[in-house]
Scaffold this motif. Structure first.
Motif, mmCIF file in Angstrom:
data_model
loop_
_atom_site.group_PDB
_atom_site.id
_atom_site.type_symbol
_atom_site.label_atom_id
_atom_site.label_comp_id
_atom_site.label_asym_id
_atom_site.label_seq_id
_atom_site.Cartn_x
_atom_site.Cartn_y
_atom_site.Cartn_z
ATOM 1 N N MET A 111 0.733 -1.205 0.007
ATOM 2 C CA MET A 111 -0.112 0.056 0.152
ATOM 3 C C MET A 111 0.826 1.329 0.041
ATOM 4 O O MET A 111 0.484 2.017 -0.581
ATOM 5 N N LEU A 112 2.042 1.444 0.993
ATOM 6 C CA LEU A 112 2.958 2.481 0.776
ATOM 7 C C LEU A 112 3.568 2.597 -0.655
ATOM 8 O O LEU A 112 3.700 3.924 -0.908
ATOM 9 N N ALA A 113 3.842 1.697 -1.291
ATOM 10 C CA ALA A 113 4.263 1.957 -2.806
ATOM 11 C C ALA A 113 3.469 2.621 -3.412
ATOM 12 O O ALA A 113 3.701 3.412 -4.308
ATOM 13 N N TYR A 114 2.147 2.387 -3.535
ATOM 14 C CA TYR A 114 1.235 2.735 -4.279
ATOM 15 C C TYR A 114 0.866 4.387 -3.821
ATOM 16 O O TYR A 114 0.752 5.251 -4.868
ATOM 17 N N ILE A 115 0.869 4.550 -2.586
ATOM 18 C CA ILE A 115 1.039 6.007 -1.978
ATOM 19 C C ILE A 115 2.162 6.877 -2.649
ATOM 20 O O ILE A 115 1.954 7.755 -2.907
ATOM 21 N N ALA A 134 10.922 -10.317 -5.369
ATOM 22 C CA ALA A 134 10.133 -9.011 -5.433
ATOM 23 C C ALA A 134 10.441 -8.253 -4.295
ATOM 24 O O ALA A 134 10.551 -6.962 -4.355
ATOM 25 N N ARG A 135 10.448 -8.860 -2.925
ATOM 26 C CA ARG A 135 10.452 -8.527 -1.692
ATOM 27 C C ARG A 135 11.940 -7.720 -1.479
ATOM 28 O O ARG A 135 12.011 -6.705 -1.147
ATOM 29 N N VAL A 136 12.992 -8.474 -1.870
ATOM 30 C CA VAL A 136 14.324 -8.028 -1.754
ATOM 31 C C VAL A 136 14.632 -6.857 -2.627
ATOM 32 O O VAL A 136 15.360 -5.703 -2.311
ATOM 33 N N THR A 137 14.052 -6.907 -3.777
ATOM 34 C CA THR A 137 14.207 -5.769 -4.812
ATOM 35 C C THR A 137 13.615 -4.700 -4.327
ATOM 36 O O THR A 137 14.057 -3.339 -4.601
ATOM 37 N N ALA A 138 12.339 -4.773 -3.568
ATOM 38 C CA ALA A 138 11.628 -3.570 -3.299
ATOM 39 C C ALA A 138 12.465 -2.957 -1.939
ATOM 40 O O ALA A 138 12.342 -1.646 -1.844
ATOM 41 N N ILE A 139 13.062 -3.807 -1.193
ATOM 42 C CA ILE A 139 13.676 -3.110 0.037
ATOM 43 C C ILE A 139 14.992 -2.376 -0.507
ATOM 44 O O ILE A 139 15.398 -1.257 -0.067
ATOM 45 N N VAL A 140 15.427 -3.067 -1.745
ATOM 46 C CA VAL A 140 16.858 -2.299 -2.195
ATOM 47 C C VAL A 140 16.261 -0.990 -2.851
ATOM 48 O O VAL A 140 16.933 0.208 -2.418
ATOM 49 N N PHE A 141 15.170 -0.804 -3.609
ATOM 50 C CA PHE A 141 14.629 0.279 -4.293
ATOM 51 C C PHE A 141 14.248 1.393 -3.079
ATOM 52 O O PHE A 141 14.479 2.655 -3.105
ATOM 53 N N ALA A 142 13.726 0.824 -1.991
ATOM 54 C CA ALA A 142 13.208 1.695 -0.837
ATOM 55 C C ALA A 142 14.396 2.200 -0.035
ATOM 56 O O ALA A 142 14.530 3.454 0.204
ATOM 57 N N SER A 143 15.620 1.574 0.165
ATOM 58 C CA SER A 143 16.522 1.912 0.429
ATOM 59 C C SER A 143 17.438 3.137 -0.257
ATOM 60 O O SER A 143 17.918 4.326 0.228
ATOM 61 N N ILE A 144 17.211 2.946 -1.692
ATOM 62 C CA ILE A 144 17.757 3.903 -2.417
ATOM 63 C C ILE A 144 16.877 5.419 -2.361
ATOM 64 O O ILE A 144 17.030 6.398 -2.277
ATOM 65 N N VAL A 164 10.923 0.077 3.938
ATOM 66 C CA VAL A 164 11.980 -0.767 4.504
ATOM 67 C C VAL A 164 11.469 -1.643 5.635
ATOM 68 O O VAL A 164 11.716 -3.035 5.834
ATOM 69 N N ALA A 165 11.019 -0.907 6.560
ATOM 70 C CA ALA A 165 10.360 -1.423 7.852
ATOM 71 C C ALA A 165 9.284 -2.536 7.717
ATOM 72 O O ALA A 165 9.576 -3.542 8.424
ATOM 73 N N ALA A 166 8.595 -2.300 6.841
ATOM 74 C CA ALA A 166 7.373 -3.169 6.541
ATOM 75 C C ALA A 166 7.947 -4.343 6.067
ATOM 76 O O ALA A 166 7.285 -5.491 6.393
ATOM 77 N N LEU A 167 8.631 -4.424 5.089
ATOM 78 C CA LEU A 167 9.122 -5.433 4.196
ATOM 79 C C LEU A 167 9.991 -6.331 5.000
ATOM 80 O O LEU A 167 10.300 -7.294 4.459
ATOM 81 N N SER A 168 10.864 -5.681 6.193
ATOM 82 C CA SER A 168 11.588 -6.348 6.813
ATOM 83 C C SER A 168 11.027 -7.131 7.826
ATOM 84 O O SER A 168 11.984 -7.705 8.572
ATOM 85 N N GLN A 169 10.142 -7.177 8.234
ATOM 86 C CA GLN A 169 9.385 -7.849 9.360
ATOM 87 C C GLN A 169 9.081 -9.170 9.055
ATOM 88 O O GLN A 169 9.126 -9.998 7.805
#
Length: 107
Positions: free
Chosen positions: A1-5, A53-63, A90-95
């Motif tokens: 949801m956060l990615a869509y926002i 996809a989860r790991v890739t999203a964490i990398v993009f969120a870190s960037i 990052v916090a949501a996907l790392s749980q």
């Protein structure tokens, strides 16, 4: 949801920057939102993808976090939104619950 926002706010910000300051500002706003676009594309794949996809999203969120800090360093207050959303993603996907969801059996 956060990615869509984040993608919606980026689109809105780019359109507003283009209307107010012209195409150069819209291009700069879109260029600084490349990690947001990456997170959005990963979020579109969350339903059918595994942990990749989860790991890739964490990398993009870190960037995203780095780009947000850079925007704040240049004196752009909109960087706080990108910084905050990047940290939240990052916090949501790392749980652990998130990891369990991505490791579920595919249908």
């Amino acid at each position: 949801m956060l990615a869509y926002i984040a993608a919606g706010l980026t689109t809105l910000g780019t359109v507003i920057a283009g209307a107010v300051a012209g195409p150069v500002a819209a291009g700069a706003a879109l260029g600084s939102a490349i990690p947001v676009i990456g997170v959005f594309i990963c979020a579109l794949c969350f339903g059918k993808s595994g942990t990749g996809a989860r790991v890739t999203a964490i990398v993009f969120a870190s960037i995203m976090i780095l780009f947000g800090l850079g925007a704040l360093g240049r004196g752009m207050p909109a960087g706080i939104v990108q910084l905050g959303l990047g940290i939240a993603i990052v916090a949501a996907l790392s749980q652990r619950q998130s990891g369990d969801w991505f490791r579920r059996p595919q249908r």
